[in-house]
Design a protein around this motif. Structure first.
Motif, PDB file in Angstrom:
ATOM      1  N   ARG A   1     -35.186-126.571 -93.119  1.00 55.21           N
ATOM      2  CA  ARG A   1     -34.135-126.759 -92.120  1.00 55.21           C
ATOM      3  C   ARG A   1     -33.954-125.494 -91.293  1.00 55.21           C
ATOM      4  O   ARG A   1     -33.843-125.540 -90.076  1.00 55.21           O
ATOM      5  CB  ARG A   1     -32.825-127.137 -92.823  1.00 55.21           C
ATOM      6  CG  ARG A   1     -31.706-127.509 -91.866  1.00 55.21           C
ATOM      7  CD  ARG A   1     -30.440-127.917 -92.587  1.00 55.21           C
ATOM      8  NE  ARG A   1     -30.048-126.928 -93.569  1.00 55.21           N
ATOM      9  CZ  ARG A   1     -30.058-127.118 -94.872  1.00 55.21           C
ATOM     10  NH1 ARG A   1     -30.418-128.284 -95.358  1.00 55.21           N
ATOM     11  NH2 ARG A   1     -29.705-126.171 -95.699  1.00 55.21           N
ATOM     12  N   VAL A   2     -33.943-124.352 -91.969  1.00 57.09           N
ATOM     13  CA  VAL A   2     -33.749-123.088 -91.262  1.00 57.09           C
ATOM     14  C   VAL A   2     -34.924-122.804 -90.317  1.00 57.09           C
ATOM     15  O   VAL A   2     -34.763-122.194 -89.262  1.00 57.09           O
ATOM     16  CB  VAL A   2     -33.573-121.951 -92.298  1.00 57.09           C
ATOM     17  CG1 VAL A   2     -33.610-120.602 -91.621  1.00 57.09           C
ATOM     18  CG2 VAL A   2     -32.263-122.111 -93.035  1.00 57.09           C
TER      19      VAL A   2
ATOM     20  N   GLN B   1     -35.464-125.122-103.306  1.00 55.01           N
ATOM     21  CA  GLN B   1     -34.779-124.978-102.023  1.00 55.01           C
ATOM     22  C   GLN B   1     -35.698-125.194-100.829  1.00 55.01           C
ATOM     23  O   GLN B   1     -35.464-124.651 -99.749  1.00 55.01           O
ATOM     24  CB  GLN B   1     -34.141-123.591-101.946  1.00 55.01           C
ATOM     25  CG  GLN B   1     -33.140-123.352-103.051  1.00 55.01           C
ATOM     26  CD  GLN B   1     -32.022-122.407-102.647  1.00 55.01           C
ATOM     27  OE1 GLN B   1     -31.720-122.249-101.470  1.00 55.01           O
ATOM     28  NE2 GLN B   1     -31.420-121.774-103.617  1.00 55.01           N
TER      29      GLN B   1
ATOM     30  N   ASP C   1     -33.916-126.478 -97.719  1.00 55.68           N
ATOM     31  CA  ASP C   1     -33.110-125.488 -97.008  1.00 55.68           C
ATOM     32  C   ASP C   1     -33.983-124.640 -96.095  1.00 55.68           C
ATOM     33  O   ASP C   1     -33.650-124.396 -94.938  1.00 55.68           O
ATOM     34  CB  ASP C   1     -32.382-124.592 -98.008  1.00 55.68           C
ATOM     35  CG  ASP C   1     -31.481-125.395 -98.933  1.00 55.68           C
ATOM     36  OD1 ASP C   1     -30.621-126.100 -98.415  1.00 55.68           O
ATOM     37  OD2 ASP C   1     -31.674-125.330-100.153  1.00 55.68           O
TER      38      ASP C   1
ATOM     39  N   ARG D   1     -34.337-114.810 -96.312  1.00 53.80           N
ATOM     40  CA  ARG D   1     -33.247-113.850 -96.519  1.00 53.80           C
ATOM     41  C   ARG D   1     -31.897-114.498 -96.251  1.00 53.80           C
ATOM     42  O   ARG D   1     -30.930-114.263 -96.964  1.00 53.80           O
ATOM     43  CB  ARG D   1     -33.436-112.632 -95.618  1.00 53.80           C
ATOM     44  CG  ARG D   1     -34.262-111.532 -96.259  1.00 53.80           C
ATOM     45  CD  ARG D   1     -33.999-110.192 -95.600  1.00 53.80           C
ATOM     46  NE  ARG D   1     -34.331-110.211 -94.191  1.00 53.80           N
ATOM     47  CZ  ARG D   1     -35.544-109.997 -93.706  1.00 53.80           C
ATOM     48  NH1 ARG D   1     -36.549-109.761 -94.533  1.00 53.80           N
ATOM     49  NH2 ARG D   1     -35.772-110.022 -92.416  1.00 53.80           N
ATOM     50  N   ARG D   2     -31.824-115.328 -95.209  1.00 55.46           N
ATOM     51  CA  ARG D   2     -30.557-116.006 -94.907  1.00 55.46           C
ATOM     52  C   ARG D   2     -30.109-116.890 -96.058  1.00 55.46           C
ATOM     53  O   ARG D   2     -28.935-117.166 -96.238  1.00 55.46           O
ATOM     54  CB  ARG D   2     -30.704-116.878 -93.660  1.00 55.46           C
ATOM     55  CG  ARG D   2     -30.595-116.111 -92.363  1.00 55.46           C
ATOM     56  CD  ARG D   2     -30.895-117.003 -91.199  1.00 55.46           C
ATOM     57  NE  ARG D   2     -29.859-117.986 -90.961  1.00 55.46           N
ATOM     58  CZ  ARG D   2     -30.000-119.024 -90.129  1.00 55.46           C
ATOM     59  NH1 ARG D   2     -31.137-119.190 -89.490  1.00 55.46           N
ATOM     60  NH2 ARG D   2     -29.023-119.869 -89.949  1.00 55.46           N
ATOM     61  N   LEU D   3     -31.100-117.391 -96.816  1.00 52.35           N
ATOM     62  CA  LEU D   3     -30.781-118.345 -97.880  1.00 52.35           C
ATOM     63  C   LEU D   3     -30.759-117.708 -99.261  1.00 52.35           C
ATOM     64  O   LEU D   3     -30.584-118.392-100.265  1.00 52.35           O
ATOM     65  CB  LEU D   3     -31.811-119.480 -97.865  1.00 52.35           C
ATOM     66  CG  LEU D   3     -31.837-120.309 -96.587  1.00 52.35           C
ATOM     67  CD1 LEU D   3     -33.076-121.170 -96.548  1.00 52.35           C
ATOM     68  CD2 LEU D   3     -30.588-121.164 -96.489  1.00 52.35           C
ATOM     69  N   ASN D   4     -30.973-116.388 -99.302  1.00 54.62           N
ATOM     70  CA  ASN D   4     -30.975-115.697-100.588  1.00 54.62           C
ATOM     71  C   ASN D   4     -32.069-116.206-101.532  1.00 54.62           C
ATOM     72  O   ASN D   4     -31.860-116.368-102.725  1.00 54.62           O
ATOM     73  CB  ASN D   4     -29.608-115.848-101.274  1.00 54.62           C
ATOM     74  CG  ASN D   4     -29.351-114.763-102.295  1.00 54.62           C
ATOM     75  OD1 ASN D   4     -29.926-113.677-102.211  1.00 54.62           O
ATOM     76  ND2 ASN D   4     -28.516-115.056-103.271  1.00 54.62           N
TER      77      ASN D   4
ATOM     78  N   ARG E   1     -36.710-125.036 -88.726  1.00 55.04           N
ATOM     79  CA  ARG E   1     -37.020-126.169 -87.861  1.00 55.04           C
ATOM     80  C   ARG E   1     -37.367-125.717 -86.442  1.00 55.04           C
ATOM     81  O   ARG E   1     -38.255-126.259 -85.804  1.00 55.04           O
ATOM     82  CB  ARG E   1     -35.833-127.139 -87.838  1.00 55.04           C
ATOM     83  CG  ARG E   1     -36.194-128.489 -87.274  1.00 55.04           C
ATOM     84  CD  ARG E   1     -34.989-129.411 -87.309  1.00 55.04           C
ATOM     85  NE  ARG E   1     -34.602-129.756 -88.676  1.00 55.04           N
ATOM     86  CZ  ARG E   1     -33.349-130.062 -89.037  1.00 55.04           C
ATOM     87  NH1 ARG E   1     -32.383-130.044 -88.160  1.00 55.04           N
ATOM     88  NH2 ARG E   1     -33.074-130.396 -90.273  1.00 55.04           N
TER      89      ARG E   1
END
Lengths: 370, 424
Positions: A39-40, A33, A36, A88-91, A42
């Motif tokens: 991206r978060v 990931q 992901d 945390r947002r992406l687990n 960025r």
């Protein structure tokens, strides 16, 4: 392509790069990931940098140019916190450690990118087995000659950094018996090991040209040496450390290196020589296998000493430099860790009988975030 | 318990209907004992699924459903839906095992860590249900019937989604969110139906009192199922040290799953909710000590094939010629509503556009499970008296289409769009 000129940078400045593992929160296996998380992150606030690495379950973070332990540690703490929020947002979980204890290399996915695919084509399964996680420390140098002198003078201390940072006892589900099994993966690469013994940048340039003319290498990136010059940054880069389990340890290791470099440059306690490398691979093996309990041979005196004792002596010698560099806290962290044990022994202690290695990964993830 | 019932049925079936024609003819097969027939189907299904998988990379679940559909009342008439009733406990167990596994797989804490995701889950369910209801009302269905159909249609099939994730062994952000959103929308569908069931049965004059009853019913189902799930999770935690690291571990899990699911049915609770909570509780209590094998082991995997054959057998195409525009409208409304809900919160919740597309497509498989698990027999549509026949048949037709093709959508999304499957 000829070797590029060595850029000038301020002596003893530091840059720290850490390769980190991304794991799933349900099984604590590596999770592909990286995209992901990038991206978060960025729009992160900070002078630091976050980049993809060769497989999709790794990311690399890099600090800005630093001079002092406290500032470096503050930046690393900020970095860790912002990364943790994104994760945390992406687990997903983020952790240190030189290897993932039970990941299966064949299941790793190469990160899409030209250089990563080139490496994957060239090295085959070695590239996927290279899913290992290291800390790289850059030290600034004024010119190429001084960089090469420092590089070879430091070779004597390489076992210190391996033993102190070692955090990769488990590979593919088993305890390897090594404190740093990660370096065994690195040694499998044909261009790993140590830099050739040249003390002048011109001489080194000639070596590079000869290698380039054989077609074996195209740039400095193709050398996987333990310490290598990085002419575009004007630094030498120590690459033997496993990624520690905490940012505090990472900052302490970087500043311990900074202190040793200052001690070597200012006191010139010895001159590096080709013969220093006679014991190099033996010492390195001892550090990988036994960590702080390993025994090394001093290349000058030919005496055998415990790595732990050698570090205690070195810390005493560099203390005044630590004071001048405002790195006493780093020295103390290193000194404490000599008796508490390195991260490899901490990881082994987490493994309770009857619980799977995923519990060890979860403990490492929690330790990283704490 | 289930097994004696099954045995009795089997024995009674074998004694009462000796085959008149040889077994290898169609008539012979039709007259054969349904249990033997289904066992033979199991064999055929595995082979067909493998052949289709090798030839066109179709998910194996499609092959299993297709086998059921071909053998079912619509085509070869080898088996009738009623023949499945003796198998119902086993099929329920297959669903229950998957739901328990799903509960142990997700991490509820994620919804707190990422509130936009939590909002997205609810938004998707609400938008999807409303869109389907509005479309059906546009076709002239009565409001309550449209609401029932919308509530069934808002759920993604947990069975299809988890089976495809198992088969592909996909890992990544879309897979994680797919599982989480499937759990949430299934729970919302179950609770919504509990409320609607009371309202549909009532007439307009007593609506006020019925509302009260509906709400208290929903509260009872929620709290009761939750408690039952927690107790089951605790029980697994307490009992598993006694059999740890022995082959009895999956057996213990299966036994507890059966007990919890039977009790939930008996007490008019929701087995889906109870087993999800049981899975989550067991994971929270036991952590790494809990290993849940896919389908709870190889026996569960066999049941899973049986489950998909049953889904195939139960597919209905009544009124297809007349109602196909309704069914297509339901499918389109679900797709658009899901796309809008996922897309609207994609960036704030940390998802890229490509992944949002993948997630929307992956959520398309429809489920009759939410209703199936709560029903006493497979003839569940009968339990909704007062419901508009057109709306119901259109819904069943849409379910038929989106179950048969469901695994394909989820596979396409995870493999091609999100690229979360390791090649080779």
């Amino acid at each position: 392509m000829p070797l590029q000129a060595f850029s000038t940078s301020q002596a003893l400045t530091l840059g720290v790069e850490l390769e980190l593992q991304l794991v799933g929160t349900h099984d604590f296996d590596l999770a592909p990931q990286a995209d992901d998380l990038l991206r978060v992150l960025r729009n992160h606030t900070g002078a630091w940098d976050v980049k993809p690495e060769i497989t999709r379950s790794m990311i690399e973070i890099g600090t800005s140019i630093q001079r002092q332990h406290a500032v470096l540690l503050a930046e690393l703490n900020d970095l860790r916190d912002q990364l943790a929020r994104g994760a945390r947002r992406l687990n997903i979980g983020i952790g240190g450690g030189g290897t993932h204890p039970f990941q299966h290399w064949s299941e790793q996915q190469i990160y899409p990118g030209e250089r990563f695919h080139y490496i994957s084509e060239l090295y085959g399964y070695l590239a996927k087995q290279f899913t290992v996680f290291g800390q790289h420390v850059h030290v600034g140098c004024e010119d190429g000659d001084r960089a090469l002198w420092l590089l070879h003078a430091l070779s004597r201390y390489v076992p210190h950094f391996i033993a102190l940072s070692a955090s990769s006892p488990f590979v593919q589900g088993v305890d390897t018996g090594f404190d740093s099994a990660r370096l065994n993966s690195v040694f499998a690469f044909p261009l790993s090991g140590r830099a050739p013994f040249c003390l002048g940048w011109d001489e080194f340039g000639a070596y590079f040209d000869k290698m380039a003319s054989t077609g074996v290498v195209q740039s400095m990136k193709d050398f996987y040496w333990d310490i290598r010059p990085k002419p575009e940054y004007g630094t030498i880069e120590l690459r033997v450390c496993d990624t520690p389990l905490t940012v505090a340890k990472a900052a302490a290791l970087a500043c311990y290196l900074q202190c040793i470099c200052r001690y070597l440059r200012e006191e010139r306690p010895f001159e590096p020589a080709e013969d220093d490398y006679l014991v190099y691979t033996f010492n390195r093996f001892q550090a990988c296998r036994f960590g702080l309990d390993g025994e090394i041979v001093d290349p000058k005196t030919k005496q055998r000493v415990k790595i732990r004792d050698d570090i205690v002596r070195t810390l005493a010698r560099v203390d005044e430099h630590a004071l001048d560099l405002q790195a006493l806290e780093a020295s103390n962290t290193i000194r404490d860790s000599l008796f508490d044990g390195n991260d490899a022994s901490w990881l082994r202690a987490q493994r309770q009988p009857g619980t799977p290695l995923s519990a060890v990964v979860e403990a490492a993830v929690q330790r990283w975030a704490a | 318990m289930t097994t004696p019932n099954l045995l009795q049925t089997t024995l009674a079936g074998a004694a009462s209907s000796p085959p008149l024609s040889p077994l290898w003819t169609l008539d012979g097969l039709r007259a054969a004992d349904p249990v033997l027939g289904l066992a033979l189907l199991l064999l055929v299904a595995v082979l067909i699924a493998e052949a289709l998988h090798r030839a066109w990379r179709l998910p194996r679940a499609c092959g299993h459903m297709l086998t059921g559909a071909i053998a079912g009342p619509v085509l070869l008439r080898l088996l009738d839906s009623a023949d499945l009733d003796p198998w119902k406990p086993l099929i329920d167990l297959a669903i229950a095992a998957l739901v328990f596994e799903l509960g142990s797989r997700i991490r509820p804490r994620w919804l707190v860590d990422n509130p936009w995701l939590a909002l997205g889950c609810v938004l998707q369910a609400v938008l999807c249900g409303s869109a389907v209801a509005v479309v059906l009302m546009g076709f002239g269905a009565p409001g309550l019937s449209a609401a029932v159909a919308g509530t069934v249609a808002l759920a993604t099939s947990p069975v299809i989604v988890l089976t495809v994730v198992h088969e592909l062994r996909s890992r990544g952000q879309v897979t994680e969110r797919l599982l989480m959103m499937t759990v949430i929308n299934s729970v919302i569908a179950v609770l919504g139906l509990k409320v609607l069931r009371v309202l549909v049965a009532s007439d307009a004059e007593t609506l006020g009192a019925e509302w009260l009853q509906a709400v208290s019913d929903a509260l009872w189902v929620t709290s009761g199922s939750f408690l039952l799930g927690v107790v089951a999770g605790f029980a697994l935690d307490r009992l598993s040290p006694l059999v740890r690291a022995t082959p009895a571990m999956p057996v213990l899990q299966i036994a507890l799953v059966i007990v919890a699911s039977m009790l939930a049915t008996q007490w008019m609770l929701s087995p889906l909710l109870a087993l999800l909570v049981a899975g989550m509780t067991a994971r929270a209590r036991m952590g790494h000590a809990l290993t849940v094998e896919p389908h709870l082991g190889s026996a569960g995997a066999a049941l899973n094939v049986l489950l998909f054959i049953a889904i195939g057998l139960l597919l209905g195409v009544d009124g297809a010629l007349r109602l196909w525009p309704w069914a297509l409208a339901i499918i389109a409304a679900r797709l658009v509503a899901t796309g809008l809900a996922v897309g609207a919160l994609a960036r704030v919740s940390g998802l890229g556009w490509r992944q949002a597309t993948a997630l929307s497509v992956a959520l398309q498989p429809m489920s009759s499970l939410a209703v199936l698990l709560a029903a006493d027999s497979f003839a569940w549509p009968v339990q909704w008296p007062g419901i508009d026949t057109n709306a119901l048949q259109a819904l069943l037709l849409a379910i038929t289409l989106m179950q048969l093709s469901g695994p394909v959508w989820t596979q396409l999304a995870l493999q091609r769009i999100a690229r979360e499957v390791q090649p080779g």
